[in-house]
Design an enzyme around this catalytic site. Structure first.
Site, short mmCIF file in Angstrom:
data_model
loop_
_atom_site.label_atom_id
_atom_site.label_comp_id
_atom_site.label_asym_id
_atom_site.label_seq_id
_atom_site.Cartn_x
_atom_site.Cartn_y
_atom_site.Cartn_z
N GLU A 155 0.84 -1.20 0.00
CA GLU A 155 0.00 0.00 0.00
C GLU A 155 0.88 1.25 0.00
O GLU A 155 1.87 1.31 0.71
CB GLU A 155 -0.89 -0.03 1.25
CG GLU A 155 -1.82 1.13 1.36
CD GLU A 155 -2.66 1.33 0.11
OE1 GLU A 155 -3.42 0.43 -0.26
OE2 GLU A 155 -2.53 2.40 -0.54
N CYS A 267 5.62 4.68 9.31
CA CYS A 267 6.21 3.96 8.18
C CYS A 267 7.71 4.24 7.97
O CYS A 267 8.51 3.30 8.02
CB CYS A 267 5.45 4.28 6.90
SG CYS A 267 3.78 3.61 6.95
N LYS A 327 2.37 14.44 10.90
CA LYS A 327 2.23 15.32 9.74
C LYS A 327 0.81 15.86 9.71
O LYS A 327 -0.06 15.34 10.42
CB LYS A 327 2.57 14.59 8.45
CG LYS A 327 1.60 13.50 8.07
CD LYS A 327 1.98 13.03 6.69
CE LYS A 327 0.99 12.06 6.13
NZ LYS A 327 1.25 11.71 4.76
P1 NAD Z 1 -2.62 0.05 12.47
O1 NAD Z 1 -1.76 -0.22 13.63
O2 NAD Z 1 -3.29 1.39 12.35
O3 NAD Z 1 -3.77 -1.05 12.35
C1 NAD Z 1 -3.55 -2.40 12.43
C2 NAD Z 1 -4.88 -3.06 12.86
O4 NAD Z 1 -4.75 -4.48 12.75
C3 NAD Z 1 -5.27 -2.76 14.30
O5 NAD Z 1 -6.58 -2.24 14.35
C4 NAD Z 1 -5.20 -4.15 14.98
O6 NAD Z 1 -6.12 -4.30 16.03
C5 NAD Z 1 -5.49 -5.03 13.81
N1 NAD Z 1 -5.14 -6.45 13.99
C6 NAD Z 1 -4.02 -6.98 14.55
N2 NAD Z 1 -4.09 -8.32 14.54
C7 NAD Z 1 -5.26 -8.67 13.94
C8 NAD Z 1 -5.89 -9.89 13.64
N3 NAD Z 1 -5.33 -11.05 13.93
N4 NAD Z 1 -7.09 -9.87 13.02
C9 NAD Z 1 -7.68 -8.69 12.71
N5 NAD Z 1 -7.12 -7.49 12.98
C10 NAD Z 1 -5.93 -7.47 13.59
O7 NAD Z 1 -1.71 -0.21 11.20
P2 NAD Z 1 -1.69 0.59 9.81
O8 NAD Z 1 -1.07 1.93 9.99
O9 NAD Z 1 -3.01 0.48 9.17
O10 NAD Z 1 -0.64 -0.30 9.00
C11 NAD Z 1 -0.96 -1.59 8.56
C12 NAD Z 1 0.15 -2.06 7.63
O11 NAD Z 1 0.17 -1.22 6.47
C13 NAD Z 1 1.56 -1.96 8.22
O12 NAD Z 1 2.33 -3.02 7.72
C14 NAD Z 1 2.07 -0.65 7.68
O13 NAD Z 1 3.47 -0.61 7.60
C15 NAD Z 1 1.46 -0.62 6.31
N6 NAD Z 1 1.26 0.71 5.75
C16 NAD Z 1 0.82 1.73 6.54
C17 NAD Z 1 0.59 2.99 5.98
C18 NAD Z 1 0.12 4.12 6.84
O14 NAD Z 1 0.16 5.27 6.36
N7 NAD Z 1 -0.33 3.89 8.06
C19 NAD Z 1 0.82 3.20 4.62
C20 NAD Z 1 1.25 2.13 3.83
C21 NAD Z 1 1.47 0.89 4.42
#
Ligand code: NAD
Length: 441
Positions: A155, A267, A327
């Protein structure tokens, strides 16, 4: 299409909502009961511009549901997305326990052919680990007749404009090893490909690596500019003039070349470290990336030292902070430079008067309701009788504020600007003592 998304964080929730917006039937699963309870009521646990409206509309249209129950959500799906966190381990590598736990759960309940798509940011090789975790469970269940494909689909959305990025992506990167998975993803993403957007199909390792390479490249641009800013300060050059000078070169481009107090967020810091770690695992020392992260830390500390050095002579009682989010446009405070800045004052028992349009609640939790911090709903009220204002985040409402009102409120008209929001000559005319980054003081 019928889609299930595991994880309702910044990526999973936005992804689920946007797939629903395109007409798909989407189920979002999370283990966090509080989040799911809020979402069921149509309330978003995160701040993201445009998200609330789409959330409500798609729930009402019965295209979007939320649950903590994995099994039925797996059964009903044609495509299952994994969008859970991949936080750093102590050694900087990505912790895959959440991703692999979801894969295991899928393996325990999958009942017919599905494509499992990993959207979390994961090190090269995770594609195969996910596949194995699912297959192991199928073997345990003697259900080896159940077929599935795994795909990688990193993503690239940016918090603060995540909905816009998700609905109108620059490109869609996918890693696949089967024609069926390729066709499924092509069909799923066709509605997103209306403006010459490309869907790129590649091998899984390249897809996984693309995500880290993208973030590492962007973080490198920022750190390099921050390094230039230090030289600028010493030699009497202005980093803002230099930025414009180099940004107009098409080979360099105008994006991600703003000097400041350093990058934060969930990230860049973690992904740079994870790539360094991957390098080490394969006996490759990534010299540039090591320096990128070190430079980022130095930049932060340098700004904090500047503030405390300049304030040393006065007896400081309270300080205003404008912006805690890492940010603008988000309530996400993970690795935000503001946290270190704020902590440096708390360590000295100095009161903080804080304004952030979206992240105050998260900051309040982070600092455990520390009695030295007061949060304000209005950016000017946060300035009352303060000895200085510090700006770690460039929210739009800070860019052209009412300087006269500010000056009237503040005890001392001093601004430490971590994002170079103002013209030094202009703000000095307004009667402020002004410190910014990479510009002649
Ligand atoms: P986040 O911490 O905001 O959300 C993760 C969610 O996953 C939480 O709500 C958690 O409760 C849930 N979760 C954990 N274990 C679970 C399970 N077994 N079943 C269902 N839900 C479960 O994370 P995020 O910021 O959304 O990032 C997610 C991934 O995307 C990461 O690898 C991150 O590096 C990547 N990413 C993030 C962004 C960003 O801007 N935040 C952008 C690109 C990629």
């Amino acid at each position: 299409m019928k889609i299930t998304v595991f994880g309702t964080g910044y990526v999973g929730l936005v992804t689920g909502v946007c797939f629903a917006e395109m007409g798909n039937t989407v189920t979002c699963v999370d283990i966090d009961e509080n989040k799911i309870a809020l979402l069921k009521k149509g309330q978003s646990p995160i701040y993201e511009p445009g998200l609330d409206e789409l959330l409500t509309q798609n729930i009402e249209a019965q295209r979007l549901t939320f649950t903590t129950e994995s099994a039925p959500s797996i059964h009903s799906a044609e495509i299952i997305f994994i969008a859970v966190g991949t936080p750093p381990n102590e050694d900087g590598s990505a912790d895959l326990k959440y991703v692999l736990k979801v894969a295991e759960t899928i393996g325990q309940h999958i009942n017919d052919y599905k494509v499992i798509v990993n959207k979390s940011t994961v090190p090269v090789g995770t594609f195969h680990k996910v596949k194995k975790a699912i297959q192991d469970q199928l073997n345990k269940r003697n259900a080896t007749n159940v077929l599935f494909d795994v795909a990688s689909n990193p993503e690239f959305l940016r918090e603060g404009c995540a909905i816009e990025d998700c609905l109108n992506p620059n490109r869609i990167v996918t890693g696949i090893d089967s024609v069926k998975a390729q066709e499924t993803l092509q069909n799923l993403y066709t509605p997103f490909l209306r403006n010459d957007t490309q869907i790129l199909f590649m091998d899984p390792a390249s897809s996984e690596m693309t995500k880290y390479a993208a973030n590492a490249m962007l973080a490198t641009k920022i750190s390099l500019m921050n390094e230039f800013s230090r030289v600028c300060e010493k030699v009497g050059a202005d980093i803002e003039a230099v930025r414009k000078g180099i940004g107009s070169d098409h080979r360099i481009g105008p994006h991600f070349i703003y000097a400041g107090v350093g990058y934060g967020g969930s990230c860049f810091p973690k992904d740079v470290n994870a790539l360094v770690r991957t390098g080490l695992e394969y006996d490759e020392k990534l010299l540039i990336l090591n320096a990128v992260e070190e430079t980022n830390q130095i930049q932060r500390q340098r700004f904090i030292s500047l503030i405390h050095k300049r304030l040393e002579t006065q007896s400081i009682k309270s300080v205003a902070i404008w912006g805690v989010a890492f940010k603008p446009g988000t309530d996400d405070i993970r690795e935000a430079p503001a946290l270190n800045i704020m902590q440096s004052f708390l360590d000295r028992k100095i009161k903080l008067q804080v304004f952030d349009p979206a992240a105050s609640e998260n900051a309040q939790k982070y600092f455990n309701n520390n009695s030295l911090i007061t949060f304000y709903d209005n950016q000017y009220e946060a300035l009352k009788d303060v000895d200085c204002l510090i700006i770690p985040t460039e929210w739009k409402s800070f860019r052209e504020p009412d300087f006269a009102l500010m000056k009237k409120s503040m005890k001392a008209a001093t601004i430490f600007d971590g994002r170079n929001l103002y013209q030094p000559s202009y703000i000095k005319q307004k009667g402020f003592q002004y410190f910014s980054i990479g510009r002649p003081q």
